[in-house]
Design an enzyme around this catalytic site. Structure first.
Site, PDB file in Angstrom:
ATOM      1  NE  ARG A 189      -0.989  -2.006   3.566  1.00 37.83           N
ATOM      2  CZ  ARG A 189      -0.994  -2.704   4.655  1.00 37.83           C
ATOM      3  NH1 ARG A 189      -1.379  -2.183   5.781  1.00 37.83           N
ATOM      4  NH2 ARG A 189      -0.650  -3.962   4.659  1.00 37.83           N
TER       5      ARG A 189
ATOM      6  CG  ASP B 220      -2.886   0.945  11.391  1.00 41.59           C
ATOM      7  OD1 ASP B 220      -3.952   1.030  10.743  1.00 41.59           O
ATOM      8  OD2 ASP B 220      -2.017   0.088  11.160  1.00 41.59           O
TER       9      ASP B 220
END
Length: 168
Positions: free
Chosen positions: A94, A99
């Site tokens: 990616r 997060d």
């Protein structure tokens, strides 16, 4: 304002510039202030191993955003920097992944959001940079410090200090 720890990772394209761009976007936001960052680490992929290695960093921010609003901000930045969730393999390559690891000492478990991050205690690429910033911080669910969580890792992927640090 809440104190939050975000883990940023990239393993596609110019990884360093993607991470730098994400850090810049957080620093330019009216709703987030970067306090400090960890060093940048080159890390072995977790989960799906047959892919490029990641660059990872932890950033400590103060934010006026709620956890849900911050999740939206993280996803907005991911989209701006080329993340395309519709064509991704789970734990695959990616452009950018952001997060929320800790949001103060809150515990949140909804369909859209889990804080503390539910896998953070299993991932050296999260724990090693956290050790730099908050080794004695106690995980609000397990009751263990970041240092203790690192010491208990069962599977430690390779994590190497990367030569360049993003500018804040």
């Amino acid at each position: 304002m809440a104190v939050v720890y975000l883990c940023l990772g990239s393993n596609m394209g110019d990884r360093f510039n993607v991470i730098q761009s994400a850090v810049n976007l957080f620093s330019l936001s009216d709703s987030t202030n970067i306090i400090r960052t960890s060093a940048l680490y080159e890390t072995e992929p977790w989960g799906y191993k047959n892919q490029n290695w990641f660059l990872n960093i932890i950033i400590e921010i103060k934010t006026s955003l709620s956890p849900e609003e911050l999740l939206g901000k993280c996803q907005e930045i991911e989209n701006l920097l080329g993340r395309d969730r519709t064509h991704e393999v789970r734990w695959g390559e990616r452009a950018i992944d952001i997060d929320i690891i800790f949001y103060d000492k809150q515990i949140i478990n909804t369909e859209k959001l889990t804080i503390p991050h539910k896998h953070m205690h299993k991932r050296a690429f999260v724990l090693v940079p956290l050790l730099e910033l908050i080794p004695d911080f106690v995980h609000p669910v397990s009751g263990k410090s970041v240092s203790a969580l690192y010491d208990e890792l069962e599977e430690v992927e390779d994590v190497f200090l990367y030569g360049t640090r993003p500018h804040v």
